[in-house]
Design an enzyme around this catalytic site. Structure first.
Site, PDB file in Angstrom:
ATOM      1  N   GLU A  80     -12.042  13.370  13.483  1.00  0.00           N
ATOM      2  CA  GLU A  80     -11.278  13.744  12.211  1.00  0.00           C
ATOM      3  C   GLU A  80     -12.063  14.655  11.458  1.00  0.00           C
ATOM      4  O   GLU A  80     -13.212  15.171  11.965  1.00  0.00           O
ATOM      5  CB  GLU A  80     -11.112  11.894  11.273  1.00  0.00           C
ATOM      6  CG  GLU A  80     -10.351  11.058  11.643  1.00  0.00           C
ATOM      7  CD  GLU A  80     -10.126  10.079  10.546  1.00  0.00           C
ATOM      8  OE1 GLU A  80     -10.350  10.526   9.378  1.00  0.00           O
ATOM      9  OE2 GLU A  80      -9.261   9.129  10.765  1.00  0.00           O
ATOM     10  N   HIS A 102       0.867  -1.081  -0.034  1.00  0.00           N
ATOM     11  CA  HIS A 102      -0.138   0.233  -0.069  1.00  0.00           C
ATOM     12  C   HIS A 102       1.002   1.127   0.089  1.00  0.00           C
ATOM     13  O   HIS A 102       0.257   2.355   0.180  1.00  0.00           O
ATOM     14  CB  HIS A 102      -1.018  -0.012   1.227  1.00  0.00           C
ATOM     15  CG  HIS A 102      -2.359   0.938   0.900  1.00  0.00           C
ATOM     16  ND1 HIS A 102      -2.979   0.181   0.535  1.00  0.00           N
ATOM     17  CD2 HIS A 102      -2.772   1.956   1.447  1.00  0.00           C
ATOM     18  CE1 HIS A 102      -4.353   1.273   0.182  1.00  0.00           C
ATOM     19  NE2 HIS A 102      -3.920   2.319   1.152  1.00  0.00           N
ATOM     20  N   ASP A 109      -7.340   4.299   9.274  1.00  0.00           N
ATOM     21  CA  ASP A 109      -8.476   4.328   8.618  1.00  0.00           C
ATOM     22  C   ASP A 109      -9.093   2.860   7.763  1.00  0.00           C
ATOM     23  O   ASP A 109     -10.073   2.630   7.759  1.00  0.00           O
ATOM     24  CB  ASP A 109      -8.870   5.526   7.590  1.00  0.00           C
ATOM     25  CG  ASP A 109      -8.785   6.871   8.594  1.00  0.00           C
ATOM     26  OD1 ASP A 109      -9.329   6.587   9.714  1.00  0.00           O
ATOM     27  OD2 ASP A 109      -8.649   7.793   7.833  1.00  0.00           O
TER      28      ASP A 109
END
Length: 524
Positions: free
Chosen positions: A270, A93, A156
């Site tokens: 957030e 990633h 997340d």
């Protein structure tokens, strides 16, 4: 026999491709019982990452089943009379080829290749879990929930590996209270660039422990992590409210994170920027009902930009009767736009895994495996208004091409002894431009356009003397890395010399130059 043939082929490729008279045992001494693959499909996967911005083909892919396997490979690399680099890869990633290694060996720490990793081991009494470095966080969550426990701090997106996030920081909306994931680790097993298998913690090998946390893979490969746990809630009250005034938005965010450590607080804080000039509707904002679309113009956003505060309150079904009162007490102190409250209630695991659900939708539309020129910055609190004016209301215009996260964190929740770098202010913001390059016919969604915008943003910060720090950093010169690490650079160099003196590890980060000729002989 098949494994030995693969090893022989990999060695042959190292000889012919690099042009070295590489001693045959260099890779073979890793052991004929281990899986080293030079199959084109394995090499193709290891050549790419989520960013899709670069490609670098390794000469072999190594699939370990244990820490000892990793150690055998790194000892072979360290003791070799010729240089070959090694890079650990988790879920792939990274954005800018950080886990790629041209002409070397990729250690596939994740599930690719059918490798069976050690299962997570939960200690209920100690409230921790021991996990393999290549374990996905979603699997850690599922393993710990069986005992009514869960890690304290998250990212997340849960389809990332433990070793990957701990090598960077690991942040989400819980970081204001619990700190990043690297602040919630008790112990690590690490294989250094010399092939040493070391256990490290606050008490044992503390220098290595702090160096590896946030260390970008420069000092060793994490093979085991002991993660702190807490009792897991059952449900989450998830709320979003909108602001047209940036100062009101940031003041409320900063007030909420100032409640860290108190009983009456939100558990997650957030936010994100909405600058598309129309419907509040993308994968990050799909929370809003498409049957009742919200227009930016209808909420008094004269600049064409809205700001969304996102908060949650965790609870158990036995305390459900009091959740409304607790939420109301917190919400009434905020200055959001009236009638812009959006609320959902869902199981804790579903909330944590929310981005994966959005991923599946994007995959079904062919919109996931596209280039991702992401840019993540830590912005000092004192300059966030300037950043808003120059970037959100300036450079970006009214087209975002993906979510733009913005939320504050408390510096005192970060351990300054780690390798992670943050601005030198007590509160700083993450600004995450998580954009996708699409072939839609719109120039503003092309990779070239978005990459140029990223450069403009960094140039703006430099010219305005906003001392941002990149999170998931990407630099191409050592001068930039020295500036990034600041006062930590000398120590960082010392740790490199101690634990990876041949610069074998994580060369895709481009922190230290590779050493092709400096270490032709090794003292034994």
């Amino acid at each position: 026999m098949a494994t030995k043939l693969l090893l022989t082929f990999a060695t042959y490729r190292l000889i012919t491709t690099v042009g070295l008279t590489l001693d045959r045992p260099d890779l073979l001494q890793v052991g004929p019982d281990l899986r080293v693959s030079a199959h084109p499909s394995d090499l193709a996967v290891a050549s790419l990452d989520f960013g899709g911005l670069s490609r670098a083909e390794p000469l072999a892919v190594f699939h370990p089943a244990s820490a000892e396997d990793v150690a055998r490979l790194l000892r072979a690399a360290y003791e070799s009379t010729h240089y070959f680099p090694v890079s650990a890869r988790g879920h792939g990633h990274s954005i800018n080829g950080q886990a790629q290694v041209a002409g070397g060996v990729v250690v596939e720490m994740g599930v690719a290749g059918g490798r069976r990793s050690p299962a997570p081991r939960v200690s209920v009494e100690g409230r921790y879990v021991d996990v393999w470095g290549g374990e996905l966080w979603i699997d850690v969550l599922e393993s710990t929930l069986e005992y009514g426990l869960a890690p304290k701090s998250w990212t997340d997106y849960l389809y990332l590996t433990v070793g990957g996030t701990l090598s960077n920081g690991g942040i989400s909306g819980q970081a204001f209270n619990h700190g990043p994931q690297i602040s919630n680790v008790y112990e690590l097993d690490v294989v250094t660039g010399k092939g040493e298998m070391l256990t490290c913690s606050e008490e044992e090998n503390p220098q290595l422990f702090h160096a590896v946390l946030g260390g970008l893979g420069q000092f060793g490969i994490i093979t085991r992590a002991r993660i702190a746990l807490e009792p897991a809630p059952q449900r989450v009250r998830w709320m979003r409210v909108l602001y047209s005034d940036f100062s009101a938005f940031t003041q409320d965010q900063e007030y909420l994170i100032s409640l860290h450590g108190e009983a009456q607080k939100f558990d997650y804080v957030e936010g994100f920027v909405i600058a598309d000039g129309g419907l509040i509707n993308n994968w990050r904002s799909s929370f809003f009902s498409p049957t009742n679309p919200v227009k930016i113009s209808s909420l008094g956003a004269t600049s064409g930009i809205l700001y969304c505060l996102e908060v949650t309150k965790n609870y158990h079904e036995l305390t459900a009767m009091s959740i409304d009162q607790e939420v109301e007490a917190l919400m009434q102190k905020l200055n959001f736009t009236p009638a812009s409250v959006f609320t959902s209630d869902l199981p804790y695991e579903d909330f944590l895994d929310r981005v994966h659900k959005a991923e599946l939708k994007l995959r079904s539309k062919g919109l996931w495996e596209v280039p991702h020129p992401w840019l993540n910055l830590f912005v000092p609190r004192s300059r966030i208004d300037d950043f808003d004016r120059g970037v959100f209301k300036g450079i970006l215009g009214n087209k975002t091409s993906g979510p733009i996260l913005i939320y504050p964190m408390n510096k005192n929740k970060w351990d300054e002894r780690s390798s992670a770098v943050t601005p030198n202010e007590e509160v700083f913001y993450l600004v995450g431009l998580l954009r996708s390059a699409l072939d839609s016919g719109d120039e503003r969604q092309t990779l070239e356009y978005l990459s140029n915008q990223n450069r403009q943003i960094l140039e703006f910060c430099d010219e305005a003397r906003i001392d941002v720090k990149q999170y998931l950093p990407h630099y191409t010169t050592q001068r930039d890395w020295i500036d990034h690490f600041g006062h930590k650079w000398d120590w960082f160099q010392q740790m490199k010399a101690e634990f990876d003196p041949k610069h074998i590890l994580a060369v895709g980060q481009r922190v230290f130059p590779p050493t092709f000729t400096s270490f032709q002989t090794v003292s034994r």
